[in-house]
Design a protein around this motif. Structure first.
Motif, short mmCIF file in Angstrom:
data_model
loop_
_atom_site.label_atom_id
_atom_site.label_comp_id
_atom_site.label_asym_id
_atom_site.label_seq_id
_atom_site.Cartn_x
_atom_site.Cartn_y
_atom_site.Cartn_z
N MET A 187 -7.57 68.79 13.10
CA MET A 187 -6.89 67.53 12.83
C MET A 187 -7.36 66.87 11.54
O MET A 187 -6.63 66.07 10.96
CB MET A 187 -7.13 66.56 13.99
N ASP A 188 -8.58 67.19 11.13
CA ASP A 188 -9.08 66.49 9.94
C ASP A 188 -8.59 67.16 8.67
O ASP A 188 -9.33 67.78 7.93
CB ASP A 188 -10.61 66.38 9.98
N LEU A 189 -7.28 67.02 8.47
CA LEU A 189 -6.65 67.67 7.32
C LEU A 189 -6.92 66.88 6.04
O LEU A 189 -6.94 65.66 6.06
CB LEU A 189 -5.14 67.74 7.55
N PRO A 246 -8.67 61.99 14.21
CA PRO A 246 -7.85 61.61 13.06
C PRO A 246 -6.44 61.29 13.54
O PRO A 246 -5.86 62.08 14.27
CB PRO A 246 -7.88 62.86 12.17
N PRO A 277 -2.42 63.29 4.61
CA PRO A 277 -2.48 64.55 5.35
C PRO A 277 -1.07 64.94 5.80
O PRO A 277 -0.34 64.10 6.34
CB PRO A 277 -3.37 64.24 6.56
N TYR A 296 -20.02 61.83 13.04
CA TYR A 296 -18.93 60.88 12.94
C TYR A 296 -18.71 60.06 14.20
O TYR A 296 -18.15 58.98 14.14
CB TYR A 296 -17.65 61.53 12.41
N VAL A 301 -13.61 59.75 10.74
CA VAL A 301 -13.34 60.94 11.56
C VAL A 301 -12.70 62.06 10.74
O VAL A 301 -12.62 63.18 11.22
CB VAL A 301 -12.45 60.61 12.78
N ASN A 302 -12.25 61.75 9.57
CA ASN A 302 -11.67 62.79 8.73
C ASN A 302 -12.38 62.76 7.39
O ASN A 302 -11.98 62.07 6.46
CB ASN A 302 -10.17 62.54 8.56
#
Lengths: 1128, 597
Positions: B183-185, A769, B170, A826, B575-576
């Motif tokens: 990281m995937d807020l 991300p 995020p 993912y 990815v998030n």
């Protein structure tokens, strides 16, 4: 010299005479054989370990004299071809007659052929891992210019694909399928030369990709120097290479000197190469006609391509108001202008020989090559020296040195690609303004200024340089120096033969020094732009890489009293350290007019100097053991421990064990009855683990580097997210092999089945991300992938022999299946592209439990004959039934129009009985493509509306085939008749599909690029029946070149790799000129390919995540070679 | 001979082998510990003041990157009716789709990594700078506080861009250094983030540098100052509908700028002869705006002072670009060159809409420019070329308006001379905040404080607000009139703007005109819509973009509030998975069967 010798001799005699007879300090005597006195025979004093203490050489009359150090030593007399005699030192005079060694009768020499390479020297028949050996003797006299040429089609499971036909460009090799998903970790097999791995790190240098680098590795070794090639396939075989052997290993062994009088060989090869042509291009006349239609069709406007808008295609004269009119009236064949017949000459001289103490082999060669593209030139000088010196029976020192210097004059632009696109009505040379004849100035389309011509060419034709001019005027020179010195010492610490325990030490120091230089100059003649916009650009760069490797091996071979047992244990420590640095400078605005000043420092403006430095180190420990019981139950074990700077402290060490077993069934007593036919049968199961490491250093640290300044402040930034727990990628493989030999080894078959599983795969450029401040991390351990497959290979040893005639066959085939077993969802999502609805866009699908390389696209059914409005107007006012009847008749006549139909083929009508038009990606929220594209029309491609929703969209995409071949392999025959020999080799691939993007682009008719002659059959007016759609300018004005089965072709092929005829003149006819042998050969490489594939070459790389796509790279050239080898 | 060499080599080999074996065994793991040579690793960094200064400079240079700058321009204005597609728009398909209101999650302009890069650099400084203060005596507590204020402001600015574009994003004030961090807020809501930003800035505002050393004249406007933080607070409070605080900070900025002006004048460094001072003060209603010529007929010096030369007295915070191409270590203002134009191709990818270019020809009820001034407004000449919509602001290195031709009462296109920046060296400064912007924000806040209706007490309470707002707007308007001595007919009249709505319209119009092509107008429209809780203003604006958008489509598209923000990028959502896609936008992927019908 002779005077000096005789003085010395007199002195020695005098000394001997004065000395008493009690202690012998000197010996003398005469040596002779049947023919008389022996000149040059060796006399030496040898100590208990076999070390030579003193030595002398007999003179013209066979006399010698030598001082003696220790009376307990022995004296040894030897001469090449004669039997060596050893006697105790108990007298001062020795007069001996040596007997010929060839006269010895009935001596059974029992020697076992042993495995070479980095592993244990196991007897060849006890090898329990999967490997395949190619003895270069088989290829002797063949005109191979590179190793990969020799390997092609010969090794089961090894797929070699040339990257392109450009000089010095490489090939891609895949052993047993795609080993790695990541582009950064190399998927090519490891290449090992005499046990050494070439470690060169030129990452930061602008080279045309790593493949070239790999290829250079093979290029740097002259095929004439290779003694044998051994391909290690399973993990047990590669175990001694640990993490380096994850993709398989190709071990090359070079030739060394042998005892005997100096032997000189000279080889000359002359080769002519040319390029297969591919599709025919439009002539200037056809091109301008096509372009006019292309501009007319989207707008239906006669002015769309008139002389005011596009003067270049209107054949104007001086009254047309276009100053450049003379340049656009030609029919230039650009491809013809940039291609040529390439010529290559290879010279190679070797001298080999040696005596008892030392042997040597020195080779030196020079190659000169001109490419199939104009102005490509390659010169290479290579030399390889191998010296062996026996200090004593126990100590042997070897030194090797090789050097290769390559100078490659490359093209600055991709000439062929430009030539295929460049407008053919333009002329190569500027026309004389008065006579209209060609001048000697190259013409380039104007890129700036008031006479610039039509803007429609600004994005394409205007950016294409004149390829002929680029070839002649621009400079792109590459020079490489590659040096590999090596020192080896062997010390036999204990016994010398199999009856004693043997402990052998081998230590080596190897260095690899690679220097690379690149000089470029791009003159202003090739760019018609302003001086400020950077013309006369030049760059120069260099990089240096030095690596150092040292290996220390102890091998223990116990001597068991019970001869049923045999064993061997090896321990090794290896250490590698290397560094590389590079720098480059570029400049522009050089004060050069005719390319006389080309260095960036010559007064231009310096643009962006850069430099880099990197360093790497690693340590490896290996333990390897071999045990055989009765020579038929074999077990091997290897453990390798790798440590490298690429990992952080926690995961620095990787452990790679392997076990392999072999049961030679045919040696069992109960099999003896079958011996006459089934002479050999063995079963070999193996298991092993290899690894893979990332291709970059310092990944586990947080780095800070400089970035662009702000105001007057120098600036830095964090460069990465550190990979705190990156691990080794593991490759675990099982292999089951069966070896079969028939008729006393005349027919040999090996069958292998394998399953290789990669776990903790190093996925490169892993997307994270981006709210973390970075979009990717370089690597991430994730996923599990399996390659399974089988291989089969046969070779024969004079299987058919009748008198002077004999024949041999080799054949192999293999199949590999790739499957992803586990992967984060993912990552998969990310790997899968989203369909963007653009022409020529390929869809990539990577799915769990599916192989890579599936091709998806639309189904293509030709071209709509009639316009939508024509059909709509024809049925206007009819009743529903009349319309249906009309439609039935319409379709029965084979006519087509862009209307929507239901699943049963019936027309879909709207509320007012108007047939619905076939649309493209209609979306109710207006985000689709039908906003700008009104729907299909006459002359557009018919795609099958699979779900019958009245429109073509992603839901109509279907599976069109797989890029993976069902079978790959090769076979070859060789025929011998007396001194004549004919060998042929074929390679093939069966059952794979290729997306022919080259053809797609050559038939698209959406831009200003030149097209293939196929477009002459395009749809031009209503009613035309054709498979080529109409010309439509613009990337979104039409959707006629979506990926569909129109461009998906069967890639099955059978290629004749080479056919070679050689003839050797016997020695007896040559004595009058004092030669041993002259052999001649003529060979033809790649003479034909049998295939249905319409592209130039079906040899398209596959195996990545994407389907196999033909991008029209320079095809593999065809070549004809004449060669001669002379032995002195 | 050969044997001799061999003996020597053999001996040295032995030494070598033994040596290396000993060395390697003694220090096995040390051997595998190497450090990069061209970069510095974390363990060796953050030792001294210079390290902190370097990374802080890196925060700025990341803002200058083309990707970030382009997004400031495109997010901030490209969807508004100031812009339509220019020349060669096909070469940037994603931008064309933005202009066409055909944005999907696949559009590359929906990526935000450049902004988060700056945010992460700021967070890294916040994480490590206190450690440096502890070990480097040259780095004082005061320095540390100033650093914290500076990078906190930059971080807030980036988040402010992000929430105005995507609404919920995020949010993290942690530095990301390791790959095992979360990281995937999920996205934090708009007003929550805005609350954080205001609280952060309120906390650090007093620590920020007020004046940079005089020897570094470009720092004063090129780096964060207390005024810059005040300006950000002023705008953030306005978005947060806290009008009193908005006005408070606007006034703080104005007072500070006035004081600075006073100081400079006393030093004689800047400003004009005292005789002219009163004329300028009268014209600019006492505000320290960059003034244009007040004598003669040539106008355009204000444009050059603000946008080309930089560090003007009006500027509060700008991205200070370098125009010298040989100075390759600093980023060139390339986004302007390609989006707005350059000397080679004067029409960039974007052009001014017909609403703006046609406005000149209409005599009354103009949409953009004021009726009163007719053709005197210099901004008519330097915003864009009225003939073809080529954008001149930022793209030109000078604009000279001939006041004698401009003031004739009819439109005269030849009244101005332009000279464009060359293609590869645009050195214009990108203004983030300048005084005119803040004054107009204050005027907007003043309008919001006004009551509705015609009651006497409403009128009575509105009048001082109207007076104040008019003074602010009028100063900005008068500044741009290319006439040395203004008469009553040239200027706006207070009497014409006697109600809240009239004044509001005036403020909006003046704001659009003054800040045109500065990457602000779309955000203004979004603010208006959020305040009104209606997207009508944007629907109306979209109707003016008929060249590129389908008017019936946008009519329905913009009905939902979601549509005025941007979708998250597809790749980001992959990815998030905690990001909830904006429902107004398609993913760009093959749509479902139901949707395609």
């Amino acid at each position: 010299m002779r005077i000096l010798k005789s003085i010395m001799m007199t002195l020695a005699l005098f000394a001997a005479m004065t000395a008493g007879a009690q202690t012998i300090t000197s010996v003398h005597g005469t040596l002779s054989d049947d023919m008389g006195p022996l000149m040059g025979a060796t006399v030496c004093e040898v100590d208990g370990t076999g070390r030579i203490i003193n030595s002398a050489i007999t003179d013209l009359n066979g006399n010698f004299t030598m001082k003696v150090k220790n009376q307990k030593d022995h004296i040894r007399f030897s001469y090449v071809g004669l039997k060596t005699v050893t006697q105790p030192i108990n007298k001062t005079t020795y007069n001996l007659k040596l007997v010929s060694a060839t006269q010895i009768k009935e001596v059974v020499v029992k020697s076992k052929k042993r495995a070479q390479g980095n592993g244990l020297p196991i007897p060849e028949r006890e090898i329990s891992y999967a490997s395949q050996k190619l003895d270069m003797k088989e290829l002797e006299g063949l005109g191979m210019t590179t190793i990969d040429e020799a390997l092609q089609g010969r090794i089961a499971g090894l797929d070699i694909i040339s990257n392109s036909g450009d000089l010095g460009s490489g090939s891609t090799m895949r052993l047993r399928g795609a080993g790695s998903l990541s582009q950064l970790t190399d998927a090519n097999p490891l290449i090992v030369v005499d046990g050494n791995i070439r470690e060169v790190n030129l990452d930061n240098f602008d080279m045309a990709g790593a493949n070239n680098e790999k290829f250079a590795e093979l290029l740097n070794i002259n095929p004439e120097d290779i003694a044998s090639i051994n391909v290690l396939k399973d993990a047990a075989a590669c175990a001694v290479y640990g993490s380096q052997g994850g993709n398989g290993v190709i071990e090359l062994t070079t030739k060394r000197g042998s005892r005997g009088k100096p032997h000189v060989t000279y080889t000359l090869k002359l080769t002519a190469t040319h390029q297969p042509k591919g599709y025919d291009l439009l002539s200037g006349d056809d091109y301008t006609m096509m372009l006019k239609e292309e501009y007319f069709n989207p707008r239906q406007d006669d002015n769309a391509s008139d002389q005011n808008r596009i003067p270049e295609i209107n054949y104007l004269d001086e009254t047309g108001g276009f100053s450049e009119w003379r340049q656009y009236r030609d029919n230039t064949d650009w491809r013809d202008a940039v291609t040529q017949t390439g010529l290559r000459q290879n010279h190679y001289v070797t001298i080999a020989g040696g005596g008892e103490k030392a042997t040597f082999r020195i080779g030196g060669g020079f190659d000169h090559e001109t490419g199939t593209m104009i102005e490509q030139k390659l010169n290479r000088f290579s030399t390889r020296v191998a010296l062996d010196y026996n200090v004593s029976q126990r100590i042997r020192v070897q030194t090797n040195f090789s050097l290769t210097y390559t100078k490659n004059d490359r093209n600055s632009d991709d000439l062929l690609a430009i030539a295929l696109k460049k407008m053919p009505n333009m002329s190569i040379y500027e026309k004389d303004p008065i006579t209209g004849a060609d001048t000697d100035v190259y013409y380039n389309m104007l890129q700036s200024g008031p006479y610039i011509g039509s803007e429609v060419f600004s994005g394409d034709q205007r950016t294409y340089v004149n390829p002929v001019a680029s070839a002649h005027l621009a400079k792109n020179e590459e020079r490489n120096y590659d040096m590999n010195p090596e020192l080896v010492m062997n010390y036999r610490l204990l016994g010398l033969d199999e009856d004693h325990w043997q402990l052998d030490y081998r230590g080596s120091v190897y260095m690899n020094i690679a220097n690379h230089y690149n000089d470029k100059f791009y003159p202003q003649e090739l760019k018609t732009i302003n001086w400020e916009d950077k013309v006369n650009t030049s760059s120069t760069g260099s990089s240096k890489s030095v690596s150092f490797n040292t290996k220390h091996t102890l091998t223990l071979t116990p001597a068991f009293t019970n001869k049923d047992h045999s064993a061997m244990v090896m321990g090794r420590f290896e250490l590698t350290s290397g560094s590389s640095s590079s720098q480059s400078t570029s400049g522009y605005g050089l004060p050069s007019t005719d390319g006389a000043i080309v260095s960036p420092s010559a007064g231009g403006l310096i643009d962006s100097p850069s430099s880099s430095y990197s360093q790497w180190r690693s340590m490896y420990y290996t333990v390897s053991a071999h045990y055989a019981y009765k020579g038929r139950y074999v077990a091997d074990f290897t453990m390798r421990i790798d440590g490298t700077t690429r990992f952080g402290p926690g995961n620095r060490w990787g452990y790679f064990p392997s076990v392999s077993l072999k049961w030679i069934v045919s040696d069992e007593a109960w099999m003896q009855k079958l011996k006459p036919t089934l002479s050999f049968l063995a079963i070999r199961p193996s298991w092993g683990r290899n690894g893979r490491q990332p291709g970059q250093n310092y990944l586990y640290t947080s780095k800070y580097g400089s970035t662009s300044r702000y105001i007057d402040m120098s600036a830095m930034k964090p460069l990465n997210i550190r990979l705190s727990d990156m691990k080794w990628e593991n490759v675990t493989s099982y292999n089951l092999g069966i070896d079969l030999g028939f008729f006393d080894g005349r027919l040999n078959i090996a069958v292998e089945g394998y399953s290789t599983t990669n776990t903790d795969m190093l996925m490169s450029s892993f997307r994270i991300p981006s709210n973390a401040g970075f979009k990717t991390v370089p690597y991430h351990n994730n996923g599990k992938m399996r390659n399974t497959g089988w291989e089969f290979h046969i070779n024969t040893n004079r299987v058919i022999q009748k008198g002077k005639f004999s024949m041999d066959v080799n054949a192999n085939f293999g199949n590999n299946r790739n499957e992803i077993l586990e992967m984060d969802e993912y990552i998969l999502n990310n790997k899968n592209s989203t369909y963007g609805y653009a022409n020529g866009e390929t869809l990539r699908r990577v799915q769990l439990h599916n192989p890579f390389g599936a091709i998806y696209g639309f189904k293509y059914h030709g071209v709509y004959q009639y316009n939508y409005n024509t059909f709509k107007n024809a049925v206007a006012g009819m009743t529903k039934d009349e319309i249906y009847a009309y439609w039935a008749k319409f379709t029965a006549e084979g006519k087509t129009a862009p209307v929507a139909t239901s699943a049963d083929g019936q027309l879909i009508l709207d509320a007012n009985d108007v047939p619905l038009r076939m649309r493209y990606d209609y979306r109710i929220d207006g985000t689709g493509h039908d906003g700008v594209f009104p729907g299909f029309n006459g002359g557009d491609a018919i795609y099958e509306d699979i779900n019958h929703d009245g429109q073509i969209n992603a839901l109509d995409i279907t599976y069109l085939g797989s890029s993976l071949p069902k079978l790959t392999g090769g076979f070859g025959f060789s025929f011998n008749y007396g001194d004549w020999r004919l060998s042929t080799q074929f390679t093939y691939r069966v059952g794979n599909k290729i997306i022919n993007k080259a053809r797609l682009q050559a038939e698209a008719m959406t831009g200003n690029d030149n097209q293939s002659q196929a477009v002459n059959y395009r749809w031009r007016k209503e009613g035309d029946v054709t498979v080529i759609p109409r010309a439509m300018f613009g990337s979104t004005s039409n959707y006629n070149t979506l990926i569909s089965d129109r461009f998906v072709e069967d890639g099955t092929y059978l290629r004749m790799s080479y056919a070679q005829l050689s003839y050797a003149i016997r020695k007896k006819y040559l004595t009058w000129i004092g030669l041993n042998r002259i052999s001649f050969y003529a060979s033809i490489n790649n003479p034909f390919v049998l295939t249905k594939y319409s592209g130039v070459d079906p040899d398209i790389a596959f195996g990545g995540e994407d389907p196999a796509i033909d991008w029209a790279q320079t095809p593999r050239s065809r070549s004809y070679t004449l060669g001669i080898t002379v032995d002195l | 001979m050969i044997t001799k060499i061999n003996k020597i080599l053999g001996g040295s080999l032995m030494c070598c082998a033994v040596g290396t074996a000993l060395m390697s065994l003694s220090s096995c793991s040390d051997f595998l510990e190497i450090k990069p040579q061209s970069e510095i690793i974390l363990e060796d960094f953050w030792n001294e003041k210079a390290d902190v200064d370097n990374i802080v400079a890196g925060c700025y240079s990341a803002l200058l990157e083309d990707g970030v700058r382009r997004r400031m321009m495109i997010w901030g204005e490209a969807r508004s009716d100031n812009f339509m597609s220019g020349e060669n728009i096909n070469s940037d398909g994603d931008l064309y789709k933005v202009i066409q209101e055909n944005i999907t999650a696949m559009n590359s302009y929906t990526t935000w990594d450049g902004f988060y890069d700056v945010i992460n650099r700021c967070n890294t400084v916040l994480k490590y700078a206190p450690g440096v203060a502890a070990i480097d005596p040259a780095y004082t507590t005061g320095d540390l506080k100033a650093t914290i204020a500076e990078v906190t402001a930059l971080r807030s600015l980036c988040y402010f861009y992000l929430i105005r574009t995507f609404r919920d994003v995020p949010y993290s004030d942690e530095a990301f250094t390791d790959d095992d961090q979360t990281m995937d807020l999920p996205a934090t809501p708009f007003y929550t983030v805005l609350g954080y930003l205001i609280a952060d800035l309120e906390r650090v505002k007093d620590d920020a540098v007020v004046r940079y050393p005089e020897t570094k004249p470009r720092y004063q406007t090129g780096r964060i100052t207390r005024d810059a933080i005040y300006a950000m607070l002023c705008e953030m409070y306005l978005w947060n509908k806290d009008y009193d605080n908005c006005i408070k900070y606007a006034e703080l900025v104005i007072q500070s700028k006035k004081a600075y002006e006073e100081e400079e004048r006393n030093k004689g460094g800047r400003g004009l002869a005292n005789s002219n001072q009163s004329i300028i003060e009268a014209r600019l209603n006492g505000y320290p705006l960059a003034n244009d010529n007040i004598s003669g007929t040539r106008f355009g010096s204000a444009y050059e002072a603000i946008f080309v030369d930089g560090a003007s007295k009006e500027t509060i915070f700008e991205l200070s670009y370098e125009d010298n191409p040989s100075n390759a270590n600093m980023t060139n203002n390339s986004a302007i060159s390609s989006l707005y134009g350059n000397s080679t191709s004067r029409l960039g990818l974007l052009a001014a809409t017909e609403v703006i270019t046609e406005d000149v020809k209409t005599a009354s009820s103009r949409k953009v420019y004021e009726d009163d001034n007719k053709f005197l407004d210099a901004r008519l000449y330097y915003n864009c070329r009225q003939e073809d919509g080529a954008i001149l602001k930022y793209a030109t290195s000078s604009v000279t308006v001939d006041g004698s031709r401009a003031g004739t009462g009819t439109w005269n296109s030849s009244a101005a001379d332009y000279s464009w920046f060359p293609q590869n060296s645009n050195g214009s400064k990108w203004i983030i905040y300048r005084l005119a912007d803040i004054m107009l924000l204050e005027a907007e806040a003043l309008c919001q404080k006004m009551g509705e209706g015609g009651d006497a007490d409403v009128i009575a309470s509105n009048t001082p607000l109207l007076d104040k707002a008019f003074t602010l707007v009028n100063a900005i308007n008068k500044r741009s009139l290319c006439k040395a001595l203004l008469t009553g007919t040239d200027t706006l009249k207070r009497a014409d703007y006697s109600t809240k709505s009239l004044m509001e319209t005036l403020v909006k119009k003046e704001r659009r005109n003054e800040l045109m092509f500065e990457g602000k107008y779309w955000y203004d429209l979004v603010r208006y819509c959020m305040r009104a809780n209606s997207t009508q203003e944007i629907i109306d604006a979209a109707q003016n973009r008929s060249k590129d958008v389908n008017s019936s489509f946008v009519q329905s598209f913009f009905k939902r509030m979601d549509a005025i923000f941007w979708p998250y990028n597809n790749e980001e959502m992959k990815v998030n998975t905690n990001l909830v896609p904006n429902p107004a936008f398609g993913s760009g992927e093959s749509t479902s069967y139901e949707k395609t019908k």
